[in-house]
Design a protein around this motif. Structure first.
Motif, short mmCIF file in Angstrom:
data_model
loop_
_atom_site.label_atom_id
_atom_site.label_comp_id
_atom_site.label_asym_id
_atom_site.label_seq_id
_atom_site.Cartn_x
_atom_site.Cartn_y
_atom_site.Cartn_z
N LEU A 442 0.84 -1.20 0.00
CA LEU A 442 0.00 0.00 0.00
C LEU A 442 0.88 1.25 0.00
O LEU A 442 1.89 1.31 0.72
N ALA A 444 0.62 4.12 1.46
CA ALA A 444 0.84 4.69 2.79
C ALA A 444 1.88 3.90 3.57
O ALA A 444 2.70 4.49 4.29
N LEU A 454 -5.14 2.44 10.06
CA LEU A 454 -4.86 2.33 8.63
C LEU A 454 -5.48 1.08 8.02
O LEU A 454 -6.08 1.14 6.93
N ARG A 457 -9.17 1.40 7.60
CA ARG A 457 -9.49 2.45 6.63
C ARG A 457 -9.18 2.04 5.20
O ARG A 457 -9.91 2.37 4.26
N GLU A 458 -8.11 1.29 5.02
CA GLU A 458 -7.65 0.93 3.67
C GLU A 458 -8.02 -0.49 3.26
O GLU A 458 -7.70 -0.93 2.17
N ASP A 460 -10.66 -2.05 2.22
CA ASP A 460 -11.41 -2.27 0.99
C ASP A 460 -10.57 -2.06 -0.27
O ASP A 460 -10.96 -2.51 -1.36
N SER A 461 -9.45 -1.37 -0.13
CA SER A 461 -8.60 -1.13 -1.30
C SER A 461 -7.60 -2.26 -1.52
O SER A 461 -6.88 -2.26 -2.52
N ILE A 462 -7.57 -3.22 -0.60
CA ILE A 462 -6.67 -4.35 -0.75
C ILE A 462 -7.35 -5.42 -1.59
O ILE A 462 -8.44 -5.90 -1.26
#
Length: 691
Positions: A442, A444, A454, A457-458, A460-462
């Motif tokens: 990722l 970030a 983190l 928060r993140e 769903d993007s994985i």
């Protein structure tokens, strides 16, 4: 093996040490004991009779049944094992009895050295309320909140508005994130307090709670300290532990990419002052919260009075063996390291391999380890107890192993970790290996822009890997090979006949529902492969005729059969794959992702009561903890029906429809993943019958 006495000073080093733990930490401690010429004694439960740490130790003693309360947590049994084997000292590892003041005192009373701090230090720091008050008296900054013993839920609720939302409910005892709840608003407080008390009582035997202000975008920074019995205290730098799910760490690194040298010195001194506040002795860790938007500020959270899971990253950048230092300090020796001797060299990252399914909310998994492949290479270290044939039960923590990398800088350590995880395979059940590899990629995380929220928060993007045509091709080829290729043509099961061999048809479905049909023609040794489209009746059928689709050399050789059945283990080459295969299914691991692909038969169907009525299945193997409703109760959609606990985690299973409950499990029942626990008969079905 009988070890010679090791002399390194005026005191005599131990001859025999018992490790009151299991798994990778027991193996880790044995490694240092062996290097120091000290005899090691392992203990084990019935579940661990064949475990790696039992075989590595010089002697081993059975404690009792699989349940931790009857084995690893049985103080009398552990002390009896030490007496029987002549152990002068006990190393508690982490978890189990490591921070149990009663155990430390029992060791002292029995004349056996506890390799850790004195009982009183554990008592003070083990109670977060008294610990907070103790360090505040020494000028160490703490998070604003209310921390008084004996406060019930009403008293905490009354104090909450003065702290403000969001706030954090924390148990006074224990650690590891268990019982911690973030409360965003007042309407969530009552439910969260009840859950936190129940979890704290179940995990620590103490349901005392307190409240703290929840620091937005917090970073979890902890400092390793060493203190001897002669008044010397030093720190070994900090570790960044902000990558967490459910308040539990999954990736740690050292040093933190956030702190500058001035802040590093201040937070290190605050950690040393914390240790001095209780006359600490041994290796310990002081944990701080640092606001991401104000990195020169830090607040004391707690002190862990033991070796930490993530201790290897500190060892990698300092060159100090922390277990050796624990042994030396416990033997009464003077700490030979001064603060100026501690120089941080390079960067180190650790990932924790868990038996859990990240795509299903990090629910625990477990089962039989069919095959394991650990990474190797420059700057790569693995602390593990995993091996082929190991049964991972729900009785203990889901952590299986740790992969540690070192690099000259953070990016080199991170890149080495990504490559290491690509070459890690645990076949048999789902783990978090693929998730860890994706997390490290990722933006970030690459940039070091971390905080404890983190992952949530993140998440769903994985992108979790889905089986593609390559996986279905390989699954069919492997299953075809596993069906047998006897030299006798009348016994072959590959479609052999006079003339051209008949095509073998493999309708396949993966665990995520993706399906393909693979047609194999030719021989097992030289097959031709065609992959059709989705096997669903409404799908468009496409044919894959890639030139290399059936390339014979693309598959590794079969290397092992398991007993008399047809299951074989496949060893991957380089970064290809590792798999376990039988004639009716394949578990294939590539880049950390486990693909479970099964053959579909024409008679495959779901029978029984759950066919027509919504069935609530257990999402994980575990034990039924609570049934908030009774058999025959009417529930609304979203109502809790049953609570399952596994590997120190609770999962509430809620009704998907309004209707009448038929319970298929009771409190205390051991359940498997996918087992039907209850069936809800929808209300509209009842009204039709009554009419």
């Amino acid at each position: 093996m009988s070890a010679a006495v090791t002399e390194t000073g005026p005191q005599t080093m131990f001859k025999t040490v018992l490790i009151a733990n299991r798994g990778e930490i027991a193996c880790r401690v044995i490694r240092t004991l062996r290097s120091m010429g000290i005899r090691s004694v392992a203990v084990y439960s019935d579940a661990d009779a064949g475990a790696r740490h039992v075989r590595l130790a010089d002697a081993a003693v059975r404690l009792g049944p699989a349940a931790a309360a009857q084995s690893y947590l049985d103080i009398d049994a552990v002390l009896d094992a030490a007496r029987t084997t002549g152990a002068e000292a006990i190393h508690p590892g982490y978890g189990f009895l490591a921070e149990n003041a009663a155990f430390a005192q029992a060791c002292a009373d029995a004349g056996i050295v506890f390799i850790g701090p004195e009982a009183e230090s554990i008592r003070v720091m083990g109670d977060k309320i008294t610990a907070k008050n103790a360090v505040e008296a020494r000028g160490v900054p703490t998070v604003p909140g209310i921390a008084k013993p004996g406060m019930d839920n009403d008293a905490l609720a009354a104090a909450a508005p003065g702290i403000g939302y969001p706030l954090l409910i924390k148990p006074s005892a224990g650690g590891g994130g268990k019982g911690m709840h973030v409360v965003e608003s007042e309407d969530q407080l009552a439910t969260s307090l009840k859950a936190a008390r129940r979890e704290a009582a179940a995990s620590f035997g103490d349901d005392t709670l307190f409240l703290e202000r929840y620091v937005t975008t917090p970073r979890h920074i902890e400092v390793q300290v060493l203190a001897d019995a002669h008044g010397h205290v030093i720190h070994l730098g900090e570790r960044e532990c902000s990558l967490q799910r459910r308040h539990q760490k999954v990736i740690e690194e050292a040093p933190s990419p956030l702190l500058d040298e001035a802040t590093r010195a201040r937070i290190g001194e605050a950690a040393c002052e914390t240790a001095r506040s209780v006359g600490y002795r041994g290796a310990g860790t002081v944990e701080f919260i640092v606001p991401a938007d104000s990195p020169d500020e830090f607040f004391f959270m707690e002190m862990n009075t033991r070796l930490q899971v993530e201790h290897p990253v500190t060892e990698e950048i300092t060159g100090v063996d922390l277990v050796e230092q624990q042994l030396r300090i416990a033997a009464g020796k003077v700490l030979e390291l001064d603060q100026e001797d501690i120089v941080l060299d390079g960067h180190s990252i650790e990932t924790r391999i868990y038996a859990e399914d990240p795509s299903a909310g990090f629910l625990p998994t477990g089962g039989l380890v069919e095959h394991v492949r650990h990474p190797e290479g420059e700057g790569v270290r693995v602390d593990t107890a995993l091996e082929d044939g190991l049964s991972v039960s729900i009785d203990y923590d889901p952590m299986l192993a740790k992969v540690i990398t070192w690099g000259r800088d953070r990016e080199e350590a991170r890149a080495r970790m990504v490559a290491a995880l690509e070459n890690t395979a645990v076949v048999g059940f789902t783990t978090n290996v693929e998730f860890l590899r994706a997390l490290l990629e990722l933006p970030a995380v690459v940039a070091g822009d971390l905080d404890t929220g983190l992952i949530a928060r993140e998440f769903d993007s994985i992108d979790f890997a889905e089986p593609g045509e390559r996986e279905f091709r390989e699954a069919a080829l492997l299953m075809d090979a596993a069906r047998g290729s006897s030299a006798d043509p009348w016994r072959r099961r590959d479609g052999w006949r006079l003339g051209a061999p008949a095509a073998r048809r493999f309708p396949l479905v993966a665990a995520d529902g993706t399906s393909r049909t693979v047609l194999l023609s030719g021989t097992v040794d030289a097959p031709a492969v065609v992959v059709e489209g989705d096997a669903g009746p409404e799908a468009n059928t496409e044919t894959n005729t890639e030139p290399d689709a059936g390339r014979a050399g693309s598959l590794p050789a079969l290397v092992r059969r398991r007993g008399q059945d047809v299951t074989v283990t496949i060893g991957g080459v380089g970064r290809s794959f590792t798999a376990v295969v039988g004639p009716e299914g394949v578990q294939l691991t590539r880049l950390g992702a486990l693909f479970d692909i099964r053959r579909v038969h024409a008679d495959h169907s779901i029978q029984g009561e759950a066919e027509s009525n919504p069935s609530l299945a257990s999402p994980m193997p575990g034990t039924v903890l609570l049934t908030p409703v009774a058999d025959g109760d009417v529930v609304a959609e979203g109502d809790p029906v049953i609570v399952v606990e596994a590997m120190k985690m609770e999962h509430v299973i809620r009704s998907t429809v309004a209707g009448t409950v038929a319970l298929h499990a009771a409190v205390g029942d051991a359940v498997s993943r996918g087992q039907a626990l209850a069936v809800i008969t929808p209300v509209e079905h009842e009204s039709e019958e009554e009419a």
